[in-house]
Motif scaffolding. Sequence first.
Motif, short mmCIF file in Angstrom:
data_model
loop_
_atom_site.label_atom_id
_atom_site.label_comp_id
_atom_site.label_asym_id
_atom_site.label_seq_id
_atom_site.Cartn_x
_atom_site.Cartn_y
_atom_site.Cartn_z
N ILE A 148 14.76 10.60 11.28
CA ILE A 148 14.84 9.42 10.41
C ILE A 148 13.74 8.43 10.76
O ILE A 148 13.06 7.90 9.87
N ALA A 149 13.51 8.20 12.05
CA ALA A 149 12.46 7.29 12.49
C ALA A 149 11.08 7.78 12.06
O ALA A 149 10.22 7.00 11.66
N HIS A 150 10.85 9.10 12.14
CA HIS A 150 9.55 9.68 11.78
C HIS A 150 9.41 9.85 10.26
O HIS A 150 8.31 10.00 9.76
N GLY A 151 10.53 9.90 9.53
CA GLY A 151 10.50 10.03 8.08
C GLY A 151 10.30 11.44 7.57
O GLY A 151 9.91 11.63 6.41
N HIS A 152 10.54 12.45 8.43
CA HIS A 152 10.42 13.84 7.98
C HIS A 152 11.27 14.76 8.86
O HIS A 152 11.66 14.39 9.97
N ALA A 153 11.54 15.97 8.34
CA ALA A 153 12.33 16.97 9.08
C ALA A 153 11.49 17.62 10.16
O ALA A 153 10.28 17.82 9.99
N HIS A 154 12.11 17.97 11.24
CA HIS A 154 11.47 18.70 12.33
C HIS A 154 12.04 20.11 12.37
O HIS A 154 13.12 20.38 11.86
N GLY A 155 11.31 21.03 13.03
CA GLY A 155 11.82 22.40 13.22
C GLY A 155 11.35 23.36 12.15
O GLY A 155 10.42 23.08 11.40
N ASP A 156 12.01 24.52 12.06
CA ASP A 156 11.63 25.58 11.12
C ASP A 156 11.57 25.05 9.70
O ASP A 156 12.52 24.43 9.22
#
Length: 161
Positions: A148-156
């Motif tokens: 949420i802080a970065h504004g994008h999904a992480h991972g696969d």
Amino acid sequence: MQIENNSVVSFHYVLREQGGENIESNQDSVPMAYLHGHGNILAGLEDAMVGLTVGDSKSVVLSPEQAYGPRREGAVQKVPVKHLAGKYKRLLPGMVVKVNTEKGAINARIIKPGKFMVELDMNHPFAGKTLEFDIEIKAIRAASEEEIAHGHAHGDGGHHH
């Protein structure tokens, strides 16, 4: 769980120009992951996904205004070849290339290649097209505080740091 703001959604898609051949698909690869409500995908596609659950499939038609906008006449520029991102063995008319700009690399279509300068159509390749997406929701989860802080999904299927 339903798709809502701050959900990480993984989905497969097939993209085509309405009534045409498939343009793009991730059916045979890792599902695309995005953070819902943060503008990571086309707004019209994101709006159409609200409330869907894992296993749901849907066809979504987006007008040019909901997708990549109308074609802009006069969006032709001559650019030095050295501003193209990446190495290209041979530049050909109709080829899509990446161009380094002040806002980062963008796609452009070659109109007329040259040895030192290239004439480019700076419209997005899908500008002016009515697009149809066939989507299938593969996974939904709550986003982490970091996502949420970065504004994008992480991972696969999402962003990797």
